[in-house]
Design a protein around this motif. Structure first.
Motif, PDB file in Angstrom:
ATOM      1  N   PHE A   5       0.838  -1.200   0.000  1.00  0.00           N
ATOM      2  CA  PHE A   5       0.000   0.000   0.000  1.00  0.00           C
ATOM      3  C   PHE A   5       0.868   1.243   0.000  1.00  0.00           C
ATOM      4  CE2 PHE A   5       0.552  -0.949   4.535  1.00  0.00           C
ATOM      5  CZ  PHE A   5       0.744   0.293   5.116  1.00  0.00           C
ATOM      6  N   ASP A 100      -3.299   5.781   1.719  1.00  0.00           N
ATOM      7  CA  ASP A 100      -3.909   6.555   0.644  1.00  0.00           C
ATOM      8  C   ASP A 100      -4.433   5.647  -0.457  1.00  0.00           C
ATOM      9  OD1 ASP A 100      -3.550   9.624   1.044  1.00  0.00           O
ATOM     10  OD2 ASP A 100      -1.730   8.692   1.810  1.00  0.00           O
ATOM     11  N   GLY A 101      -4.013   4.414  -0.457  1.00  0.00           N
ATOM     12  CA  GLY A 101      -4.490   3.429  -1.408  1.00  0.00           C
ATOM     13  C   GLY A 101      -3.676   2.164  -1.260  1.00  0.00           C
ATOM     14  N   TRP A 102      -4.130   1.106  -1.911  1.00  0.00           N
ATOM     15  CA  TRP A 102      -3.381  -0.139  -1.876  1.00  0.00           C
ATOM     16  C   TRP A 102      -3.241  -0.674  -3.303  1.00  0.00           C
ATOM     17  CZ3 TRP A 102      -8.629  -0.203  -1.132  1.00  0.00           C
ATOM     18  CH2 TRP A 102      -9.362  -1.232  -1.752  1.00  0.00           C
ATOM     19  N   CYS A 118      -8.017   3.309  -4.578  1.00  0.00           N
ATOM     20  CA  CYS A 118      -8.091   4.403  -3.622  1.00  0.00           C
ATOM     21  C   CYS A 118      -9.499   4.981  -3.620  1.00  0.00           C
ATOM     22  CB  CYS A 118      -7.068   5.488  -3.948  1.00  0.00           C
ATOM     23  SG  CYS A 118      -7.327   6.279  -5.559  1.00  0.00           S
ATOM     24  N   ARG A 119      -9.734   5.991  -2.784  1.00  0.00           N
ATOM     25  CA  ARG A 119     -11.021   6.667  -2.779  1.00  0.00           C
ATOM     26  C   ARG A 119     -11.126   7.597  -3.989  1.00  0.00           C
ATOM     27  NH1 ARG A 119     -13.399   8.237   2.989  1.00  0.00           N
ATOM     28  NH2 ARG A 119     -14.233   9.896   1.669  1.00  0.00           N
ATOM     29  N   ARG A 122      -9.882  10.893  -3.120  1.00  0.00           N
ATOM     30  CA  ARG A 122      -8.458  10.856  -2.736  1.00  0.00           C
ATOM     31  C   ARG A 122      -8.226  11.098  -1.243  1.00  0.00           C
ATOM     32  NH1 ARG A 122      -9.499   9.618  -7.324  1.00  0.00           N
ATOM     33  NH2 ARG A 122      -8.181  10.035  -9.154  1.00  0.00           N
ATOM     34  N   PRO A 124      -7.733   9.859   2.659  1.00  0.00           N
ATOM     35  CA  PRO A 124      -7.091   8.639   3.162  1.00  0.00           C
ATOM     36  C   PRO A 124      -8.107   7.550   3.483  1.00  0.00           C
ATOM     37  CG  PRO A 124      -6.213  10.580   4.272  1.00  0.00           C
ATOM     38  CD  PRO A 124      -7.409  11.039   3.489  1.00  0.00           C
ATOM     39  N   LEU A 125      -7.652   6.318   3.372  1.00  0.00           N
ATOM     40  CA  LEU A 125      -8.412   5.152   3.780  1.00  0.00           C
ATOM     41  C   LEU A 125      -7.968   4.730   5.172  1.00  0.00           C
ATOM     42  CD1 LEU A 125      -7.862   3.078   0.510  1.00  0.00           C
ATOM     43  CD2 LEU A 125      -9.954   4.319   1.093  1.00  0.00           C
ATOM     44  N   LEU A 194     -14.851   3.874  -4.179  1.00  0.00           N
ATOM     45  CA  LEU A 194     -13.502   3.484  -4.576  1.00  0.00           C
ATOM     46  C   LEU A 194     -13.327   3.579  -6.086  1.00  0.00           C
ATOM     47  CD1 LEU A 194     -13.059   0.285  -2.368  1.00  0.00           C
ATOM     48  CD2 LEU A 194     -12.109   2.558  -1.922  1.00  0.00           C
ATOM     49  N   HIS A 196      -9.930   2.779  -9.257  1.00  0.00           N
ATOM     50  CA  HIS A 196      -8.621   2.149  -9.460  1.00  0.00           C
ATOM     51  C   HIS A 196      -8.146   2.416 -10.875  1.00  0.00           C
ATOM     52  CE1 HIS A 196      -9.987  -1.180 -12.054  1.00  0.00           C
ATOM     53  NE2 HIS A 196     -11.110  -1.120 -11.341  1.00  0.00           N
ATOM     54  N   VAL A 214       2.117   5.643  -8.122  1.00  0.00           N
ATOM     55  CA  VAL A 214       0.652   5.681  -8.018  1.00  0.00           C
ATOM     56  C   VAL A 214       0.017   6.350  -9.232  1.00  0.00           C
ATOM     57  CG1 VAL A 214       0.799   5.705  -5.502  1.00  0.00           C
ATOM     58  CG2 VAL A 214       0.585   7.857  -6.740  1.00  0.00           C
TER      59      VAL A 214
END
Length: 219
Positions: A5, A100-102, A118-119, A122, A124-125, A194, A196, A214
């Protein structure tokens, strides 16, 4: 699963989201966080200790386990509350892993294509995790995973358990130890929030760590 991540949001914004008091500290941005490294988590170091944001080892091995015991980086939501290996931590030592994403790898003919999830906004998750003191005295953690939802299903059959904003406080509450109570008050983030995109295969190498990882891969 969740095996890589990124976390690059500044420390003050993470503290603000959890209403934590700010400390004079900075987090170096990391765009390729790999297992077997120190990662940032939010946790209560003990039932009576205040909430902190500190570092734990990404690899779970309870203090009572033998040196040859497994060191998983993930724990499934289906078994985390009942497994002898995880259930003590699930009841008493839950944590949040900010990200912030995986990354996940989509099987394709002749190989796998990495994607960054990610969201859409953008933000944070917050990934649900558990931690335990390891045999060497250091804290170690595992990230919970669940069956993939929404757009994530197209990439991989599983995904990290990403919590919604209302679930963060109860997930971290050491007074909540009952499995059914936690099921009622803790919920995953709406998967429709979400998104991607494919990224460079450079992310396959843990030594690579820069913001370009990213970015969408060149078509």
């Amino acid at each position: 699963m969740c095996g890589r991540f990124a976390l690059y949001s500044p420390y003050p914004s993470l503290c603000k989201a959890l209403r934590l008091p700010l400390e004079p500290r900075e987090l170096a941005p990391r765009y390729n966080v790999a297992p077997g490294t120190w990662i940032t988590v939010v946790r209560h170091p003990s039932d009576e200790a205040p909430l902190v944001m500190d570092e734990v080892w990404w690899g779970f091995r309870p203090h009572w386990a033998r040196a040859t015991a497994p060191e998983p980086i993930n724990a499934t939501v289906e078994k985390v509350a009942s497994s002898n290996y995880f259930r003590g931590a699930f009841a008493h030592h839950r944590c949040l892993v900010p990200a912030d994403g995986w990354y996940e790898w989509q099987p394709l003919d002749g190989g796998k294509q990495p994607h960054f999830l990610c969201r859409q906004d953008r933000e944070p998750l917050w990934l649900a995790g558990i931690w335990s003191e390891r045999p060497d005295g250091r804290p170690g953690c595992a990230i919970l995973t669940e069956p993939a939802r929404g757009v994530a299903r197209a990439i991989h059959p599983r995904m990290p358990l990403v919590l919604d904003a209302e679930s963060l406080a109860p997930w971290l509450d050491p007074r909540l130890t009952d499995r059914e109570t936690l099921r009622r008050v803790v919920h995953h983030l709406d998967p429709e929030r979400l998104t991607h995109w494919p990224v460079s295969p450079r992310v396959n190498r843990p030594t690579q760590d820069d913001a370009a990882l990213v970015s969408p891969a060149a078509s």
